[in-house]
Design an enzyme around this catalytic site. Structure first.
Site, mmCIF file in Angstrom:
data_model
loop_
_atom_site.group_PDB
_atom_site.id
_atom_site.type_symbol
_atom_site.label_atom_id
_atom_site.label_comp_id
_atom_site.label_asym_id
_atom_site.label_seq_id
_atom_site.Cartn_x
_atom_site.Cartn_y
_atom_site.Cartn_z
ATOM 1 N N LYS A 140 -5.666 18.974 5.637
ATOM 2 C CA LYS A 140 -4.409 18.390 5.193
ATOM 3 C C LYS A 140 -4.256 16.896 4.446
ATOM 4 O O LYS A 140 -5.434 16.040 5.507
ATOM 5 C CB LYS A 140 -3.186 18.141 6.700
ATOM 6 C CG LYS A 140 -3.940 17.521 7.554
ATOM 7 C CD LYS A 140 -3.084 17.929 9.044
ATOM 8 C CE LYS A 140 -3.301 17.526 10.480
ATOM 9 N NZ LYS A 140 -2.511 17.727 11.747
ATOM 10 N N ARG A 184 5.977 20.460 19.634
ATOM 11 C CA ARG A 184 6.262 20.451 18.809
ATOM 12 C C ARG A 184 6.603 21.703 18.369
ATOM 13 O O ARG A 184 7.146 22.491 18.910
ATOM 14 C CB ARG A 184 4.963 19.909 18.181
ATOM 15 C CG ARG A 184 5.318 19.462 16.504
ATOM 16 C CD ARG A 184 4.305 18.276 16.176
ATOM 17 N NE ARG A 184 2.885 19.636 15.982
ATOM 18 C CZ ARG A 184 1.600 18.603 15.843
ATOM 19 N NH1 ARG A 184 1.844 17.142 15.585
ATOM 20 N NH2 ARG A 184 0.983 19.294 15.798
ATOM 21 N N TYR A 224 1.584 -15.188 -1.467
ATOM 22 C CA TYR A 224 3.564 -15.330 -1.174
ATOM 23 C C TYR A 224 3.888 -15.673 0.501
ATOM 24 O O TYR A 224 2.542 -15.948 1.365
ATOM 25 C CB TYR A 224 3.742 -13.902 -1.058
ATOM 26 C CG TYR A 224 4.053 -12.504 -2.656
ATOM 27 C CD1 TYR A 224 4.354 -13.797 -3.200
ATOM 28 C CD2 TYR A 224 2.778 -11.635 -2.386
ATOM 29 C CE1 TYR A 224 5.104 -12.935 -3.821
ATOM 30 C CE2 TYR A 224 3.155 -10.989 -3.518
ATOM 31 C CZ TYR A 224 3.955 -11.153 -4.724
ATOM 32 O OH TYR A 224 4.101 -10.804 -6.067
ATOM 33 N N MET A 245 0.652 -6.382 -2.608
ATOM 34 C CA MET A 245 0.916 -4.987 -3.298
ATOM 35 C C MET A 245 -0.630 -4.110 -4.112
ATOM 36 O O MET A 245 -1.139 -3.148 -3.832
ATOM 37 C CB MET A 245 1.794 -4.794 -4.158
ATOM 38 C CG MET A 245 1.973 -3.016 -4.714
ATOM 39 S SD MET A 245 3.388 -2.862 -5.849
ATOM 40 C CE MET A 245 4.566 -2.871 -4.710
#
Ligand SMILES: *Cc1c(COP(=O)(O)O)cnc(C)c1O
Length: 405
Positions: free
Chosen positions: A70, A164, A297, A345
């Protein structure tokens, strides 16, 4: 078996030169036009194979691996990983969503593909067309699927304490009703453990209790003359910490990728698994800055000395956690080098004042080894206050995956 896909894979050969200034120097297949110059993931298929073989050896004879692929195989690339697993005799897979299953089938993956999550009955046509097996998450889900009158492969999920998905273990008559659904080909019945990774006494008790609830349900079903399909309980930690329980499948996720979820868990028996993934980038620019200049930053980092810094072409947009700003290192020329200032980023800055002969284009390793140094996914995820599962599966699509065979 070797696979060549010029877009996605290259062959890499260790340089035979005696003196290798950058130990990551590699010869890249000349046919690989897509040479990585920014940031990328290297997936070591030999290590993946090794981990699979290791589990094939320790699992009880009747127990097969159900490889959990997955979330793009925990960031490793679900198609390539599953193809490799097909090649080493793994024909059972688990994914989280129907679309992940369709992606594998479309790529020609053979064997059973179980969807672990809920799928709306609206999509029964695709479940059938793509030959996917669906987890039945409770009695209502079962009846809704069965009502559609189409033959469907299913595994029945039982809740034994994770709370769950799954029909409650004590609802025997509901579970019997699921077994009597006319349109189901019932391939499996399973539960999921919630604290199998812990060796604390209360957690071990809890896990044993979950296991017992599941097996006693199986006994009750047998007593009612219900034919028991394949059973499965363990995920990676279930196998590592409770290797002796009898099952037909082990749903192995994080462990086949050669890492543990977190650094501080003790597992029995100890297995020497090999990490499959490395995360690498390159230096884009080097500059010298003065004493007490700020970097990045927020002007968060102030240089404590005249410093040489390098800009590395990877950031949180690639999935490298921003929370590691000022709290983490990378490998360069076999040495640990600190990340300074806030991670951006697409880029980050590192302090290379103490490292010799660094140049633009040099490889920086963010996860993996260089020489004798290693930065593991476990180390990073601990610093980022998460687990390796999250760290790896969030490595973004922007990173190309290179498969090394
Ligand atoms: C994700 C998942 C697994 C795999 O877990 P790992 O700890 O990564 O081995 C197994 N079973 C279920 C139901 C899951 O959701």
């Amino acid at each position: 078996m070797k696979e060549f896909n010029t877009e996605q894979s290259v062959i890499m050969v260790e340089s035979k030169e005696k003196y290798i200034p950058n130990i990551d120097n590699i010869l890249i297949n000349k046919y690989c036009i897509n040479y990585k110059d920014r940031a990328w993931i290297e997936v070591n298929m030999d290590n993946l194979k090794y981990n699979i073989k290791t589990f094939q050896k320790i699992l009880p004879e009747q127990c097969s691996i159900m490889a959990v692929v997955k979330a793009n195989a925990y960031g490793h690339g679900s198609i390539q990983v599953s193809r490799m697993l097909n090649n080493v005799g793994v024909y059972d897979f688990a994914v989280a969503t129907i679309d992940e299953g369709i992606k594998l089938r479309t790529a020609g993956i053979k064997g059973n593909i179980l969807i672990l999550g809920y799928t709306s009955p609206n999509r029964i046509g695709q479940l059938i067309n793509f030959d996917l097996s669906q987890t039945v998450v409770d009695i209502e889900h079962a009846l809704n699927l069965d009502d559609l009158g189409k033959t469907l492969k299913v595994h029945i999920k039982i809740n034994t304490g994770m709370n769950r998905l799954g029909e409650n273990y004590f609802n025997l008559s509901e579970i019997e009703k699921i077994f009597s659904c006319k349109n189901f080909k019932i391939q499996g019945i399973f539960t999921h453990l919630s604290v199998a990774d812990s060796n604390e006494k209360k957690d071990v008790e809890y896990t044993k209790n979950q296991i017992n609830k599941f097996y006693s349900l199986i006994e009750q079903l047998k007593y009612k003359n219900i034919k028991i399909p394949k059973i499965h309980i363990q995920s990676s930690y279930g196998v590592l910490n409770y290797p002796n329980i009898k099952c037909d499948y082990a749903r192995l996720g994080i462990a086949i990728y050669g890492v543990l979820s977190h650094e501080n868990c003790i597992v029995e028996p100890y297995l020497d698994l090999k990490p499959v993934l490395m995360l690498k980038s390159r230096i884009a620019l080097i500059r010298t800055i003065n004493y007490q200049e700020s970097i990045g930053y927020g002007n968060q980092y102030i240089s404590p000395r005249i410093s040489k810094i390098a800009v590395v072409s990877i950031g949180y947009g690639d999935g490298y956690p921003r929370s590691l700003s000022g709290n983490s290192e990378v490998l360069l020329n076999g040495c640990r080098v600190p990340i300074i200032g806030r991670i951006c980023m697409d880029q980050m800055m590192i302090d290379i004042t103490d490292i010799r002969s660094v140049k633009r284009g040099d490889i920086v390793t963010l996860i993996g080894s260089q020489g004798n140094e290693i930065i593991s996914a476990e180390e990073l995820s601990l610093k980022a206050k998460t687990i390796t599962n999250e760290l790896l599966c969030r490595l973004s699509q922007r990173l190309e995956r290179i498969y090394i065979y």
